[in-house]
Enzyme design. Structure first.
Site, PDB file in Angstrom:
ATOM      1  N   GLY A  92       0.998  -1.255  -0.024  1.00 25.85           N
ATOM      2  CA  GLY A  92      -0.031   0.040   0.181  1.00 25.85           C
ATOM      3  C   GLY A  92       0.858   1.370  -0.208  1.00 25.85           C
ATOM      4  O   GLY A  92       1.955   1.363   0.452  1.00 25.85           O
ATOM      5  N   ARG A 158       0.478  -5.590  -4.948  1.00 26.43           N
ATOM      6  CA  ARG A 158       0.374  -6.477  -3.910  1.00 26.43           C
ATOM      7  C   ARG A 158       0.780  -7.899  -4.530  1.00 26.43           C
ATOM      8  O   ARG A 158       0.440  -8.173  -5.534  1.00 26.43           O
ATOM      9  CB  ARG A 158      -0.774  -6.566  -3.000  1.00 26.43           C
ATOM     10  N   GLY A 183       6.353  -3.460   3.520  1.00 26.44           N
ATOM     11  CA  GLY A 183       6.151  -3.809   4.559  1.00 26.44           C
ATOM     12  C   GLY A 183       6.423  -5.092   4.782  1.00 26.44           C
ATOM     13  O   GLY A 183       7.267  -5.697   4.083  1.00 26.44           O
ATOM     14  N   ASP A 214       1.382   1.455   9.702  1.00 25.26           N
ATOM     15  CA  ASP A 214       1.030   0.961  10.775  1.00 25.26           C
ATOM     16  C   ASP A 214       1.937   1.096  11.968  1.00 25.26           C
ATOM     17  O   ASP A 214       1.803   0.620  13.314  1.00 25.26           O
ATOM     18  CB  ASP A 214       0.189  -0.307  10.807  1.00 25.26           C
ATOM     19  N   MET A 257      -6.297   3.631  10.271  1.00 24.68           N
ATOM     20  CA  MET A 257      -5.500   2.453   9.721  1.00 24.68           C
ATOM     21  C   MET A 257      -4.960   1.836  11.045  1.00 24.68           C
ATOM     22  O   MET A 257      -4.751   2.379  12.122  1.00 24.68           O
ATOM     23  CB  MET A 257      -4.314   2.905   8.877  1.00 24.68           C
ATOM     24  N   GLU A 310      -8.585  -0.031  12.175  1.00 25.67           N
ATOM     25  CA  GLU A 310      -9.471  -0.954  11.355  1.00 25.67           C
ATOM     26  C   GLU A 310      -9.467  -2.104  11.748  1.00 25.67           C
ATOM     27  O   GLU A 310     -10.390  -2.869  11.550  1.00 25.67           O
ATOM     28  CB  GLU A 310      -9.142  -0.739   9.891  1.00 25.67           C
ATOM     29  N   ILE A 364      -4.869   9.773   4.136  1.00 21.80           N
ATOM     30  CA  ILE A 364      -3.601   9.885   4.953  1.00 21.80           C
ATOM     31  C   ILE A 364      -2.682   9.082   3.942  1.00 21.80           C
ATOM     32  O   ILE A 364      -1.563   9.613   3.914  1.00 21.80           O
ATOM     33  CB  ILE A 364      -3.984   9.206   6.253  1.00 21.80           C
TER      34      ILE A 364
END
Length: 440
Positions: A92, A158, A183, A214, A257, A310, A364
């Site tokens: 993302g 992804r 990530g 995150d 998030m 979330e 965001i």
């Protein structure tokens, strides 16, 4: 700013810590950099951040888990005049992606004189020749202004790709150093590329730059984009509070998030103290207890603001079962669920409310990095380049106890970093919101 002690300690789940960084071979070339402080290989950053942790983790011989100190080495593995490099962004979007790309390109060019830098488009798809995504040629001119915009000039995607096909394309292009920005899934893919290159006996270094909005990468104090996310989320909580105070029995509900870790929600609470309930994946709650506490808040103060990550409250909704391209379970929409449940409950009791629901997620993610994140990404990118040019591989550039470090990818993806419900961060959140400690 996040600290090393905010989360549940990863060593609780992985007690045997090995911070050894793989290397392609011995140093062979003198660095072209001069007039700077070079880092020696024996410099370390201690993993324990308190005396109690030090006592618990210290071996009988006095050894203690410690990470390599990141920074420029006096001698290199790769010859800058002969090496070709590649950059890929996966997963993302996140504030600061373009900043990292720019930092890597500028460091490779100005610090080391590297002339060939490819930008692979659309994530790991771009590393598969059959996908047809022609790589970009990245130069200082090409990246000079990209830090002023959000997103990634390389775009993203992804899902995994065949490591053998990716290594084959890197070999065809002559790329010996790959920077993977992403990530958990991206880092696992980087590890697979490194393993495949090793299996084939090809000297390709793979260096990761951890990207997760995150802030949930283990053994990394904070990741880029997190502070921008908190700053942008504050706009949503501010709006929610204004709306809540502007109506009788006003409720502002904001979904942020945080699939498995609620750091954005927690820090958003601490920004201005206007949030009254913070719901995160690490701390379970029941709808009945939440609604009861919300009623008491409205009776006492006449308005309330709720922030929910979330991934919170997934046990309250029917499991979906399906997965996204990265293999992650698709979560139910807890924001919409709470909006409807709160509205229904107060309607059934005959209590009028004015509920405003705000989901700023994509706004965001697409924001350009704020000043602090921009500086942080510059240093991350530079330290990634220093690590790669020295021949280090299968590692990520981390940040621990306010120093840049090297972390083996297998260790970084061994478990998710999560809020410790018994730790100081969550205690500070409860002190700010005034919500009951137990909503379960």
């Amino acid at each position: 700013m996040p600290t090393a002690g905010d989360a549940r300690r990863a060593d609780d789940e992985s007690p045997r810590l090995d911070f050894t960084i793989a290397r392609l071979g011995d140093y062979r070339v003198q660095s072209p950099m001069s007039g700077i402080r070079f880092v020696t290989d024996d410099e370390r950053v201690l993993y324990p951040s308190s005396l109690d942790e030090l006592r618990r983790l210290q071996a009988p011989n006095g050894d203690c888990p410690a990470m390599e100190y990141a920074g420029p080495r006096e001698r290199l593995f790769f010859d800058p005049a002969r090496v070709a490099c590649g950059i890929v962004t996966c997963g993302g979007l996140c504030p600061g992606l373009n900043d990292v790309i720019r930092a890597i390109v500028l460091s490779l060019h100005h610090h080391y004189g590297v002339g060939t830098i490819y930008g692979f488009r659309f994530g790991y798809e771009g590393l598969v020749e059959a996908s047809g995504h022609e790589p970009l040629r990245l130069t200082p001119d090409a990246v000079s202004r990209i830090h002023n915009t959000g997103g990634s000039i390389l775009a993203s995607s992804r899902g995994p790709q065949d490591p053998a096909a990716m290594v084959a394309y890197l070999r065809k292009l002559g790329v010996s150093l790959l920077f993977a920005i992403g990530g958990d899934g991206t880092l696992r893919g980087a590890h697979a590329i490194s393993e495949e290159a090793t299996r084939q006996g090809v000297p390709i270094a793979v260096v990761g730059v951890p990207k997760t909005i995150d802030n949930d990468v283990s053994f990394v104090q904070k990741t880029f984009g997190f502070e921008t996310a908190v700053a942008e989320a504050r706009r949503a909580t501010y709006a929610a509070n204004v709306e809540a105070e502007g109506a009788r029995n006003g409720i502002g509900l904001v979904k942020l998030m945080g699939r498995d870790s609620g750091f954005i929600a927690a820090y958003c609470v601490l920004v201005d103290g206007e949030v009254n309930f913070c719901l995160v994946p690490e701390v379970p709650f029941t709808l009945e207890r939440l609604l009861a506490a919300l009623r008491q808040r409205l009776e006492r103060r006449g308005h309330a603001v709720i922030v929910v990550a979330e991934g919170a409250g997934q046990d309250l909704m029917a499991a979906r079962g399906d997965r996204d391209a990265s293999g992650n379970v698709k979560y139910g929409d807890i924001g919409v669920f709470l909006r409807d449940a709160i509205t229904r409950s107060f309607k059934d009791s005959g209590t009028p409310i004015s509920l405003k629901y705000i989901d700023p997620g994509y706004a965001i993610r697409s924001a350009p990095a704020i000043a602090h994140d921009s500086a942080f990404t510059l240093l991350l990118g530079q330290n990634a380049v220093h690590a790669g040019m020295s021949g280090r591989t299968d590692m990520v550039v981390g940040y621990w106890n306010h120093r840049f470090t090297h972390v083996p990818i297998p260790l970084a993806v061994s478990t998710r970093k999560r809020i410790d419900p018994e730790g100081t961060l969550w205690s500070s959140v409860l002190a700010s919101t005034g919500q009951p400690r137990n909503l379960c």
